[in-house]
Design a protein around this motif. Structure first.
Motif, PDB file in Angstrom:
ATOM      1  N   UNK A 227       3.690  -2.193  -6.568  1.00 33.35           N
ATOM      2  CA  UNK A 227       3.023  -0.972  -6.106  1.00 33.35           C
ATOM      3  C   UNK A 227       2.208  -0.380  -7.253  1.00 33.35           C
ATOM      4  N   UNK A 228       1.230   0.445  -6.904  1.00 30.31           N
ATOM      5  CA  UNK A 228       0.391   1.066  -7.922  1.00 30.31           C
ATOM      6  C   UNK A 228       0.896   2.468  -8.240  1.00 30.31           C
ATOM      7  N   UNK A 229       0.381   3.003  -9.321  1.00 29.99           N
ATOM      8  CA  UNK A 229       0.763   4.358  -9.713  1.00 29.99           C
ATOM      9  C   UNK A 229       0.375   5.372  -8.637  1.00 29.99           C
ATOM     10  N   UNK A 230      -0.680   5.067  -7.889  1.00 27.64           N
ATOM     11  CA  UNK A 230      -1.119   5.957  -6.808  1.00 27.64           C
ATOM     12  C   UNK A 230       0.009   6.216  -5.829  1.00 27.64           C
ATOM     13  N   UNK A 231       0.761   5.155  -5.544  1.00 35.49           N
ATOM     14  CA  UNK A 231       1.880   5.295  -4.602  1.00 35.49           C
ATOM     15  C   UNK A 231       2.930   6.251  -5.152  1.00 35.49           C
ATOM     16  N   UNK A 232       3.132   6.209  -6.462  1.00 36.60           N
ATOM     17  CA  UNK A 232       4.139   7.061  -7.077  1.00 36.60           C
ATOM     18  C   UNK A 232       3.727   8.526  -7.072  1.00 36.60           C
ATOM     19  N   UNK A 233       2.429   8.773  -7.111  1.00 33.52           N
ATOM     20  CA  UNK A 233       1.939  10.142  -7.218  1.00 33.52           C
ATOM     21  C   UNK A 233       2.082  10.936  -5.928  1.00 33.52           C
TER      22      UNK A 233
ATOM     23  N   UNK B 221       0.836  -1.212   0.000  1.00 35.54           N
ATOM     24  CA  UNK B 221       0.000   0.000   0.000  1.00 35.54           C
ATOM     25  C   UNK B 221       0.869   1.260   0.000  1.00 35.54           C
ATOM     26  N   UNK B 222       0.377   2.328  -0.637  1.00 34.97           N
ATOM     27  CA  UNK B 222       1.100   3.607  -0.601  1.00 34.97           C
ATOM     28  C   UNK B 222       1.374   4.069   0.831  1.00 34.97           C
ATOM     29  N   UNK B 223       0.437   3.770   1.754  1.00 25.40           N
ATOM     30  CA  UNK B 223       0.616   4.190   3.144  1.00 25.40           C
ATOM     31  C   UNK B 223       1.764   3.447   3.826  1.00 25.40           C
ATOM     32  N   UNK B 224       1.991   2.213   3.401  1.00 30.88           N
ATOM     33  CA  UNK B 224       3.137   1.472   3.940  1.00 30.88           C
ATOM     34  C   UNK B 224       4.438   2.111   3.473  1.00 30.88           C
ATOM     35  N   UNK B 225       4.468   2.480   2.194  1.00 30.52           N
ATOM     36  CA  UNK B 225       5.678   3.089   1.627  1.00 30.52           C
ATOM     37  C   UNK B 225       5.966   4.457   2.232  1.00 30.52           C
ATOM     38  N   UNK B 226       4.932   5.090   2.773  1.00 27.36           N
ATOM     39  CA  UNK B 226       5.108   6.410   3.398  1.00 27.36           C
ATOM     40  C   UNK B 226       5.648   6.312   4.823  1.00 27.36           C
TER      41      UNK B 226
ATOM     42  N   UNK C  10       2.180  -1.416 -10.975  1.00 30.42           N
ATOM     43  CA  UNK C  10       0.887  -1.915 -11.433  1.00 30.42           C
ATOM     44  C   UNK C  10      -0.036  -0.726 -11.715  1.00 30.42           C
ATOM     45  N   UNK C  11      -1.035  -0.949 -12.582  1.00 30.67           N
ATOM     46  CA  UNK C  11      -2.061   0.069 -12.879  1.00 30.67           C
ATOM     47  C   UNK C  11      -1.515   1.347 -13.489  1.00 30.67           C
ATOM     48  N   UNK C  12      -0.405   1.257 -14.229  1.00 26.75           N
ATOM     49  CA  UNK C  12       0.115   2.490 -14.838  1.00 26.75           C
ATOM     50  C   UNK C  12      -0.894   3.004 -15.860  1.00 26.75           C
ATOM     51  N   UNK C  13      -1.133   4.312 -15.816  1.00 24.75           N
ATOM     52  CA  UNK C  13      -2.103   4.926 -16.725  1.00 24.75           C
ATOM     53  C   UNK C  13      -3.406   5.230 -16.024  1.00 24.75           C
ATOM     54  N   UNK C  14      -3.580   4.715 -14.800  1.00 22.58           N
ATOM     55  CA  UNK C  14      -4.812   4.977 -14.050  1.00 22.58           C
ATOM     56  C   UNK C  14      -4.743   6.329 -13.348  1.00 22.58           C
ATOM     57  N   UNK C  15      -3.538   6.883 -13.243  1.00 22.23           N
ATOM     58  CA  UNK C  15      -3.372   8.180 -12.592  1.00 22.23           C
ATOM     59  C   UNK C  15      -2.708   9.161 -13.541  1.00 22.23           C
ATOM     60  N   UNK C  16      -1.927  10.072 -12.969  1.00 21.94           N
ATOM     61  CA  UNK C  16      -1.336  11.120 -13.804  1.00 21.94           C
ATOM     62  C   UNK C  16       0.167  11.261 -13.603  1.00 21.94           C
ATOM     63  N   UNK C  17       0.807  10.219 -13.125  1.00 24.63           N
ATOM     64  CA  UNK C  17       2.256  10.289 -12.924  1.00 24.63           C
ATOM     65  C   UNK C  17       2.938  10.390 -14.288  1.00 24.63           C
ATOM     66  N   UNK C  18       3.915  11.283 -14.391  1.00 31.30           N
ATOM     67  CA  UNK C  18       4.581  11.476 -15.682  1.00 31.30           C
ATOM     68  C   UNK C  18       5.515  10.314 -15.984  1.00 31.30           C
ATOM     69  N   UNK C  19       5.713  10.061 -17.271  1.00 31.52           N
ATOM     70  CA  UNK C  19       6.585   8.963 -17.693  1.00 31.52           C
ATOM     71  C   UNK C  19       8.028   9.226 -17.263  1.00 31.52           C
ATOM     72  N   UNK C  20       8.431  10.491 -17.208  1.00 31.36           N
ATOM     73  CA  UNK C  20       9.790  10.835 -16.776  1.00 31.36           C
ATOM     74  C   UNK C  20       9.992  10.460 -15.309  1.00 31.36           C
TER      75      UNK C  20
END
Length: 203
Positions: free
Chosen positions: A155-161, A124-129, A184-194
């Motif tokens: 991890x999901x893209x949400x975690x990256x955002x 979960x993103x909360x674990x990574x935080x 996982x789930x790349x494209x479901x959010x708005x994280x940039x490819x860079x």
């Protein structure tokens, strides 16, 4: 439907007659209670979805999937109890328990002697935080004598955002210790490819 059956059995009931907000609140409380009970009783179940390698013509990995059954509520959908755990902060304890169960599964079944080379664990993103999450995970793996290559953190893209330095620090610490990371789930959010490219993903 359950409220209509219990309140007006045998009669037509209109939703406007029911206090649905109250019911929704009660359901949320019951699910939170079920998650707490599962943590206290270590009753969260982990199922393993096999992943087949076309190249190697065998099952070469599996994804760990948490499942929750409550005596009063029955089976609770993963997206429901995981969301509740995240909202209440219970995901930290729940996630740690799942890591323990996966590592124990790897050790008890001596997976290193099978074609199953690694297990995917959703984090979960909360674990990574959590500062020190990576260190804690490595300690658990060491406790069960699990090798770094036997675990893949997903991890999901949400975690990256979250764009958090702590998230980045935890991921880099895991990679430094030879644990692979999947997005996982790349494209479901708005994280940039860079930004994605700057992180140490294997898959």
């Amino acid at each position: 439907m359950e409220m209509a059956k219990s309140i007006n059995k045998g009669r037509i009931t209109y939703a406007s007659e029911l206090d649905l907000d109250f019911e929704k609140s009660q359901v949320s409380k019951n699910i939170e209670r079920a998650v707490k009970d599962a943590i206290a009783g270590r009753s969260i179940m982990v199922y393993y979805q096999p992943i087949y390698s076309v190249e190697k013509q065998c099952y070469n990995s599996a994804e760990a999937l948490a499942r929750l059954y409550d005596e009063k509520l029955g089976w609770i959908a993963p997206d429901v109890f995981i969301t509740t755990a995240e909202k209440t902060g219970l995901i930290i304890e729940l996630g740690e328990m799942i890591i323990h169960k996966v590592c124990n599964f790897i050790k008890e079944n001596d997976l290193s002697k099978t074609t199953i080379k690694y297990i995917d664990i959703n984090i979960s993103p909360l674990q990574l935080l959590q500062k020190g999450f990576a260190k804690k995970m490595l300690e658990i793996m060491k406790q069960y004598e699990v090798e770094p290559w036997q675990i893949n953190v997903e991890i999901t893209e949400t975690a990256m955002m979250t764009s958090s330095a702590v998230v980045s620090e935890n991921l880099k610490e895991l990679v430094k210790n030879n644990i692979s990371i999947s997005l996982d789930d790349y494209g479901s959010g708005y994280a940039s490819i860079n930004y994605i490219n700057s992180m140490p993903f294997k898959t």
